[in-house]
Motif scaffolding. Sequence first.
Motif, PDB file in Angstrom:
ATOM      1  N   SER A  40       0.839  -1.201   0.000  1.00  0.00           N
ATOM      2  CA  SER A  40       0.000   0.000   0.000  1.00  0.00           C
ATOM      3  C   SER A  40       0.870   1.244   0.000  1.00  0.00           C
ATOM      4  N   GLY A  41       0.241   2.386  -0.258  1.00  0.00           N
ATOM      5  CA  GLY A  41       0.970   3.639  -0.298  1.00  0.00           C
ATOM      6  C   GLY A  41       1.416   3.995  -1.698  1.00  0.00           C
ATOM      7  N   SER A  42       2.029   5.173  -1.818  1.00  0.00           N
ATOM      8  CA  SER A  42       2.443   5.658  -3.134  1.00  0.00           C
ATOM      9  C   SER A  42       3.571   4.832  -3.736  1.00  0.00           C
ATOM     10  N   GLY A  43       4.350   4.153  -2.881  1.00  0.00           N
ATOM     11  CA  GLY A  43       5.458   3.341  -3.385  1.00  0.00           C
ATOM     12  C   GLY A  43       5.161   1.861  -3.413  1.00  0.00           C
TER      13      GLY A  43
END
Length: 236
Positions: A40-43
């Motif tokens: 999960s998250g932008s990366g």
Amino acid sequence: MAPTSLLLLLLLLACAAPLPLQLRAADTPTIRLYMHDVVSGSGATAVQVIKGPASSSGNGGVSTGFGDTTVIDDALTETSSPTSREVGRAQGFYMVASQSSPALMMCINLYFTSGDNNGSTIAVMGHDDTAAAVRELSVVGGTGKFRMATGYVVWKTATMTPSDGVFELDVYVTTPNGTTIDASAPVSPLDGGGGSSGGGSSTAKSGAAAPGRMRGWVNACVVGLVVVVLLVGRGW
């Protein structure tokens, strides 16, 4: 012992199959890697592409129901720290393949992007019971320095959070002739490589030269048999 019998004995000893090279100790992996699976998250490096009928979303955005399938492009690093040197990528997919336990079917390529193994791959498949402390997956092939390799991966969970997991991979790789491929072994000259390996001592080289040695051994045996037949025919 008659001269002919002695000659036959010496010929049999000379034609005996050569002993294989000694393998590394069982507790010494060929390569140790750390895989960083960010869900999960932008990366994020893991993206779910198939959602099974019994999916739940309690694992940081990646559901864990039977049939759920996730594609990954995870970083492979030298240590468990995400800021340590990246040596490659784990590219492929995993799916929830059990209806009764959190077990995955893994199908990934360990693709090396730096160092002596740059451009080579190790193909890994197998059963990953995520509830177990230690799992064992199969090495089913490879390319470059690890062409036609077999072996296994001892797979451990180093850390796990709702958003990412870090996994320790101890990779044991062997060549088709049974000798261990060292991580620093040079590429065969037939592949355009050769020269020094540039770091680390090699305990066993790849088996690229084995066919030539085998042909020489067979030729020597044939010549020896011809000599014995001629000598026996002359009554020696």
